[in-house]
Design a protein around this motif. Structure first.
Motif, PDB file in Angstrom:
ATOM      1  N   ALA A  91       0.830  -1.202   0.000  1.00 40.53           N
ATOM      2  CA  ALA A  91       0.000   0.000   0.000  1.00 40.53           C
ATOM      3  C   ALA A  91       0.865   1.253   0.000  1.00 40.53           C
ATOM      4  CB  ALA A  91      -0.935  -0.010   1.209  1.00 40.53           C
ATOM      5  N   ASP A  92       1.912   1.267   0.832  1.00 44.59           N
ATOM      6  CA  ASP A  92       2.812   2.418   0.885  1.00 44.59           C
ATOM      7  C   ASP A  92       3.516   2.636  -0.456  1.00 44.59           C
ATOM      8  OD1 ASP A  92       2.227   3.120   3.480  1.00 44.59           O
ATOM      9  OD2 ASP A  92       3.885   1.976   4.355  1.00 44.59           O
ATOM     10  N   SER A  93       3.930   1.544  -1.076  1.00 44.11           N
ATOM     11  CA  SER A  93       4.616   1.636  -2.365  1.00 44.11           C
ATOM     12  C   SER A  93       3.708   2.252  -3.426  1.00 44.11           C
ATOM     13  CB  SER A  93       5.074   0.243  -2.808  1.00 44.11           C
ATOM     14  OG  SER A  93       5.605   0.272  -4.118  1.00 44.11           O
ATOM     15  N   LEU A  94       2.450   1.830  -3.442  1.00 45.53           N
ATOM     16  CA  LEU A  94       1.516   2.362  -4.433  1.00 45.53           C
ATOM     17  C   LEU A  94       1.195   3.832  -4.161  1.00 45.53           C
ATOM     18  CD1 LEU A  94      -0.913  -0.678  -4.825  1.00 45.53           C
ATOM     19  CD2 LEU A  94       0.843   0.098  -6.425  1.00 45.53           C
ATOM     20  N   LEU A  95       1.080   4.187  -2.898  1.00 47.69           N
ATOM     21  CA  LEU A  95       0.852   5.598  -2.565  1.00 47.69           C
ATOM     22  C   LEU A  95       2.045   6.448  -2.967  1.00 47.69           C
ATOM     23  CD1 LEU A  95      -0.903   5.146   0.890  1.00 47.69           C
ATOM     24  CD2 LEU A  95      -1.912   6.190  -1.141  1.00 47.69           C
ATOM     25  N   ASP A  96       3.246   5.930  -2.778  1.00 48.17           N
ATOM     26  CA  ASP A  96       4.451   6.653  -3.205  1.00 48.17           C
ATOM     27  C   ASP A  96       4.445   6.848  -4.722  1.00 48.17           C
ATOM     28  OD1 ASP A  96       5.391   6.832  -0.628  1.00 48.17           O
ATOM     29  OD2 ASP A  96       6.740   5.102  -0.792  1.00 48.17           O
ATOM     30  N   GLU A  97       4.065   5.805  -5.438  1.00 51.79           N
ATOM     31  CA  GLU A  97       4.000   5.911  -6.894  1.00 51.79           C
ATOM     32  C   GLU A  97       2.967   6.958  -7.312  1.00 51.79           C
ATOM     33  OE1 GLU A  97       4.031   2.356  -9.364  1.00 51.79           O
ATOM     34  OE2 GLU A  97       4.521   1.175  -7.575  1.00 51.79           O
ATOM     35  N   MET A  98       1.851   6.999  -6.605  1.00 57.66           N
ATOM     36  CA  MET A  98       0.837   8.004  -6.915  1.00 57.66           C
ATOM     37  C   MET A  98       1.385   9.415  -6.718  1.00 57.66           C
ATOM     38  SD  MET A  98      -2.008   6.612  -7.960  1.00 57.66           S
ATOM     39  CE  MET A  98      -3.305   7.805  -7.645  1.00 57.66           C
ATOM     40  N   GLU A  99       2.116   9.603  -5.648  1.00 61.10           N
ATOM     41  CA  GLU A  99       2.681  10.926  -5.376  1.00 61.10           C
ATOM     42  C   GLU A  99       3.659  11.353  -6.466  1.00 61.10           C
ATOM     43  OE1 GLU A  99       4.295  10.758  -1.423  1.00 61.10           O
ATOM     44  OE2 GLU A  99       2.457   9.821  -0.683  1.00 61.10           O
ATOM     45  N   SER A 100       4.354  10.396  -7.036  1.00 57.19           N
ATOM     46  CA  SER A 100       5.344  10.713  -8.067  1.00 57.19           C
ATOM     47  C   SER A 100       4.700  11.213  -9.355  1.00 57.19           C
ATOM     48  CB  SER A 100       6.189   9.469  -8.379  1.00 57.19           C
ATOM     49  OG  SER A 100       5.446   8.498  -9.105  1.00 57.19           O
ATOM     50  N   LEU A 101       3.409  11.026  -9.509  1.00 57.60           N
ATOM     51  CA  LEU A 101       2.733  11.458 -10.728  1.00 57.60           C
ATOM     52  C   LEU A 101       2.452  12.951 -10.752  1.00 57.60           C
ATOM     53  CD1 LEU A 101       0.125   8.571 -11.224  1.00 57.60           C
ATOM     54  CD2 LEU A 101       2.457   8.755 -12.099  1.00 57.60           C
ATOM     55  N   TYR A 118      -6.355   7.367  -5.389  1.00 50.67           N
ATOM     56  CA  TYR A 118      -5.583   7.712  -4.194  1.00 50.67           C
ATOM     57  C   TYR A 118      -6.404   7.451  -2.926  1.00 50.67           C
ATOM     58  CZ  TYR A 118      -1.846  10.269  -1.782  1.00 50.67           C
ATOM     59  OH  TYR A 118      -0.775  10.611  -0.993  1.00 50.67           O
ATOM     60  N   LYS A 119      -7.652   7.928  -2.924  1.00 50.39           N
ATOM     61  CA  LYS A 119      -8.490   7.759  -1.737  1.00 50.39           C
ATOM     62  C   LYS A 119      -8.841   6.291  -1.510  1.00 50.39           C
ATOM     63  CE  LYS A 119      -8.732  12.065  -0.456  1.00 50.39           C
ATOM     64  NZ  LYS A 119      -9.970  12.858  -0.407  1.00 50.39           N
ATOM     65  N   GLN A 120      -9.005   5.537  -2.587  1.00 50.02           N
ATOM     66  CA  GLN A 120      -9.276   4.106  -2.434  1.00 50.02           C
ATOM     67  C   GLN A 120      -8.069   3.405  -1.810  1.00 50.02           C
ATOM     68  OE1 GLN A 120     -12.873   4.322  -3.082  1.00 50.02           O
ATOM     69  NE2 GLN A 120     -12.374   2.206  -3.596  1.00 50.02           N
ATOM     70  N   LEU A 121      -6.877   3.798  -2.211  1.00 49.72           N
ATOM     71  CA  LEU A 121      -5.666   3.217  -1.631  1.00 49.72           C
ATOM     72  C   LEU A 121      -5.531   3.575  -0.151  1.00 49.72           C
ATOM     73  CD1 LEU A 121      -3.141   3.710  -4.559  1.00 49.72           C
ATOM     74  CD2 LEU A 121      -3.676   1.533  -3.446  1.00 49.72           C
ATOM     75  N   LEU A 122      -5.912   4.806   0.210  1.00 53.86           N
ATOM     76  CA  LEU A 122      -5.873   5.195   1.619  1.00 53.86           C
ATOM     77  C   LEU A 122      -6.846   4.344   2.436  1.00 53.86           C
ATOM     78  CD1 LEU A 122      -5.704   9.102   1.416  1.00 53.86           C
ATOM     79  CD2 LEU A 122      -3.906   7.557   2.190  1.00 53.86           C
ATOM     80  N   ALA A 123      -7.997   4.045   1.855  1.00 53.10           N
ATOM     81  CA  ALA A 123      -8.961   3.177   2.543  1.00 53.10           C
ATOM     82  C   ALA A 123      -8.393   1.771   2.710  1.00 53.10           C
ATOM     83  CB  ALA A 123     -10.276   3.137   1.769  1.00 53.10           C
ATOM     84  N   CYS A 124      -7.697   1.289   1.680  1.00 59.21           N
ATOM     85  CA  CYS A 124      -7.060  -0.028   1.783  1.00 59.21           C
ATOM     86  C   CYS A 124      -6.022  -0.041   2.903  1.00 59.21           C
ATOM     87  CB  CYS A 124      -6.384  -0.397   0.456  1.00 59.21           C
ATOM     88  SG  CYS A 124      -7.543  -0.900  -0.844  1.00 59.21           S
ATOM     89  N   LYS A 125      -5.235   0.995   2.968  1.00 62.80           N
ATOM     90  CA  LYS A 125      -4.208   1.074   4.014  1.00 62.80           C
ATOM     91  C   LYS A 125      -4.846   1.105   5.398  1.00 62.80           C
ATOM     92  CE  LYS A 125      -0.101   3.637   5.442  1.00 62.80           C
ATOM     93  NZ  LYS A 125       0.791   2.467   5.489  1.00 62.80           N
ATOM     94  N   THR A 126      -5.938   1.848   5.523  1.00 63.65           N
ATOM     95  CA  THR A 126      -6.655   1.902   6.795  1.00 63.65           C
ATOM     96  C   THR A 126      -7.184   0.530   7.185  1.00 63.65           C
ATOM     97  OG1 THR A 126      -7.311   4.204   6.369  1.00 63.65           O
ATOM     98  CG2 THR A 126      -8.568   2.983   8.028  1.00 63.65           C
ATOM     99  N   LYS A 127      -7.736  -0.194   6.213  1.00 63.77           N
ATOM    100  CA  LYS A 127      -8.271  -1.524   6.496  1.00 63.77           C
ATOM    101  C   LYS A 127      -7.158  -2.470   6.932  1.00 63.77           C
ATOM    102  CE  LYS A 127     -11.515  -4.489   6.888  1.00 63.77           C
ATOM    103  NZ  LYS A 127     -12.534  -4.317   7.943  1.00 63.77           N
ATOM    104  N   ILE A 128      -5.995  -2.331   6.345  1.00 64.82           N
ATOM    105  CA  ILE A 128      -4.845  -3.153   6.749  1.00 64.82           C
ATOM    106  C   ILE A 128      -4.502  -2.882   8.213  1.00 64.82           C
ATOM    107  CG2 ILE A 128      -2.383  -3.573   6.364  1.00 64.82           C
ATOM    108  CD1 ILE A 128      -2.916  -2.834   3.374  1.00 64.82           C
TER     109      ILE A 128
END
Length: 446
Positions: A91-101, A118-128
Motif C-alpha cells: 500500500a505504501d509503495s503504491l501511494l508513493d507511486e501516486m505521489e510521483s505522478l 488515491y483515496k481508495q488506496l488510503l482506505a485499503c491502508k486503513t483496512k490493513i
C-alpha cells in the motif's frame, strides 16, 4: 505489531495535502500516454492489493469482474504480522507511486481518476491497520474509510421531530409503540410482496431509461431471503447483471417498494455499477473499476446516489401519486390515511441520523448493546426487533451506516448547488448521471 494510529492520521493529512497538488498543471507538458501507462500499472496493483485484503475480511470485496487470474489463491493463511507487513508495504509503495505522478499534466478526467484511486488506496491502508488490531474512533474510521466527516447531533435535535410526531399520532402508549401500530396499516402482505415490488421496479426502470442510456442486456433478478443484518443487498456480478436480495425478516411497508426498487435497482446500485463497468472499465480500460471495495469512499458515493436517486426519479408528489394509484391497490391497502402516512414518513427522515449516533457511541465503547438498542427505540423510533437488527448491522459493518444519510446529503447538496433542483429535472438527471459515470470522491464533491 500494532502501529500508532495518531501518527498515521498525521500521515493521512499530509498525503491529502499532497493530493491537492499532485495533478496540478505544470509548465512543461509530458506526454499523456506516459501518465496513462503509469496510472494503469498502479490501478492493476491496487486491484490485486484489494483482492488480497479481501482474503482476510469476507465483506471487503463487494464485487469483482476483472481478470480471473488476478484473484489470489484461496488458501487458509491467517492474518499475522508477516501478512500485515507485506500488505502495508505494498500500500505504501503504491501511494508513493501516486505521489510521483505530480510531475504530469493531467486532464480533468485524469485528475478525477487520480483522486479516486488515491483515496481508495488510503482506505485499503486503513483496512490493513484495522486487520492488524488498530482500534479507530468512529470519527477516525469514517474519515479514513469514507473521506467524510459526520455531524454530531444531540438528543434535542431528535426530540423536536419526535414532538411533531406526537402531535400527528396521538393516543395511548409511547410514540414508538403508536408509530409501529400505525405503520402496520401499511404493511405489504407477504403473498403480495413480489407483485408490488415488480410494479415498483418497472416504474423505476421506465423513468430511468427516459434519462439515462443503459448498457445493452442489463438486467437483475430478485430473491427473497431471511436471517440477514441488512434490509436488501445488490450483489453485482459483472456484465451488467445484478442479484438483488430482499430480506423479509422484518415487516416491509408500502413505501419500501419504491425505496428498494430505486435504491438497489433503477437508478441506484444496479445502474451505478453497470455504468462504471460500461464507461470506465470497458470503454476506458480503467481496471480499478473491475473491483468494488466495500469499505471505501466509493460506497459513500454509491449509497448516497442510490438514496438520492429516489428523489431524482420521483420529484415532487410523483412518488406519492404512483404509490396511491398503483402500489396501494396491488398490496390491497386502503389510501384513506395515506396523506397522514406520508407526513409521518417525511418527519421520520429527520431521525435517520439517530442511527449514526448509535453507531458512534457503540463503536467508541461508550454504550453497551442494551444502551444502543434503547437509544434506537427512543430516538430512531424502531421496534425492539428492528433496533436489534440495526445493531447487528453496526457490529458487522461498523461506520458503514453513515453512507446512507451523510452520503445522500453530500450528493443532494452537490447536485442542487450546481443547478439540479427539483424545478430543473433535466439538469438534475444530467448531474446525477455524471456522478454515476465518473470517478468521484466525497471530498471532491464538497
Amino acid at each position: 505489531m500494532i502501529e500508532n494510529f495518531s501518527a498515521k492520521l498525521v500521515l493521512f493529512i499530509f498525503l491529502n495535502l499532497i493530493l491537492s497538488f499532485a495533478c496540478a498543471d505544470k509548465k512543461e507538458p509530458i506526454k499523456k500516454s506516459d501518465l496513462e501507462i503509469k496510472m494503469d500499472k498502479i490501478a492493476e496493483e491496487y486491484v490485486k492489493l484489494a483482492l488480497n485484503i479481501g482474503k482476510y475480511d469476507k465483506d471487503f470485496i463487494d464485487a469483482y469482474y476483472g481478470p480471473p487470474d488476478w484473484k489470489p489463491a484461496d488458501d487458509t493463511i491467517v492474518f499475522n504480522n508477516s501478512v500485515y507487513e507485506l500488505l502495508n508495504a505494498k500500500a505504501d509503495s503504491l501511494l508513493d507511486e501516486m505521489e510521483s505522478l505530480g510531475v504530469y499534466n493531467a486532464t480533468e478526467s485524469e485528475k478525477l481518476r487520480y483522486r479516486y484511486l488515491y483515496k481508495q488506496l488510503l482506505a485499503c491502508k486503513t483496512k490493513i491497520f484495522m486487520l492488524n488490531g488498530v482500534t479507530l474512533s468512529f470519527e477516525e474510521e469514517a474519515e479514513a474509510l469514507y473521506d467524510c466527516e459526520v455531524p454530531e447531533l444531540n438528543e434535542e435535535f431528535f426530540m423536536n421531530t419526535i414532538t411533531e410526531l406526537e402531535k400527528l399520532l396521538p393516543g395511548k402508549g409511547n410514540i414508538t409503540e403508536r408509530l409501529q401500530k400505525f405503520k402496520e396499516r401499511f404493511r405489504i402482505p407477504e403473498e403480495k410482496l413480489n407483485a408490488v415490488f415488480e410494479a415498483a421496479i418497472n416504474e423505476c426502470r421506465e423513468r430511468t431509461l427516459r434519462n439515462i442510456q443503459l448498457p445493452p442486456n442489463e438486467s437483475f433478478t430478485v430473491e427473497y431471503v431471511k436471517n440477514k443484518p441488512w434490509g436488501a443487498y445488490n450483489w453485482y456480478k459483472g456484465n451488467f447483471y445484478s442479484v438483488i436480495q430482499v430480506n423479509t425478516d422484518l415487516p416491509i411497508y408500502i413505501d419500501r417498494a419504491i425505496d428498494l426498487a430505486a435504491h438497489e435497482g433503477y437508478p441506484g446500485h444496479h445502474v451505478y455499477n453497470s455504468l462504471l463497468e460500461w464507461n470506465l472499465y470497458r470503454k476506458n480500460e480503467w481496471v480499478e473499476f473491475s473491483v468494488y471495495v466495500l469499505f471505501s469512499p466509493q460506497s459513500l458515493i454509491a449509497e448516497g446516489t442510490a438514496n438520492y436517486g429516489i428523489d431524482v426519479a420521483f420529484p415532487g408528489n410523483e412518488r406519492i401519486k404512483f404509490e396511491k394509484e398503483v402500489l396501494f391497490p396491488l398490496a390491497g391497502l386502503s389510501t384513506r390515511e395515506a396523506e397522514l402516512y406520508y407526513k409521518v414518513l417525511a418527519l421520520l427522515k429527520n431521525l435517520s441520523y439517530a442511527g449514526n449516533e448509535a453507531a458512534r457511541n457503540f463503536i467508541d465503547g461508550k454504550w453497551s448493546e442494551q444502551q444502543t438498542v434503547e437509544w434506537l427505540i427512543k430516538y430512531n423510533l424502531r421496534s425492539k426487533e428492528s433496533a436489534i437488527k440495526f445493531l447487528d448491522f453496526i457490529k458487522q459493518y461498523r461506520t458503514y451506516v453513515i453512507n446512507y444519510n451523510v452520503g445522500q446529503d453530500i450528493i443532494k447538496n452537490y447536485i442542487e448547488r450546481n443547478g439540479g433542483t427539483e424545478n430543473n429535472p433535466k439538469k438534475r438527471w444530467e448531474l446525477f448521471k455524471l456522478l454515476l459515470s465518473t470517478p468521484q470522491t466525497p471530498g471532491g464533491l464538497k
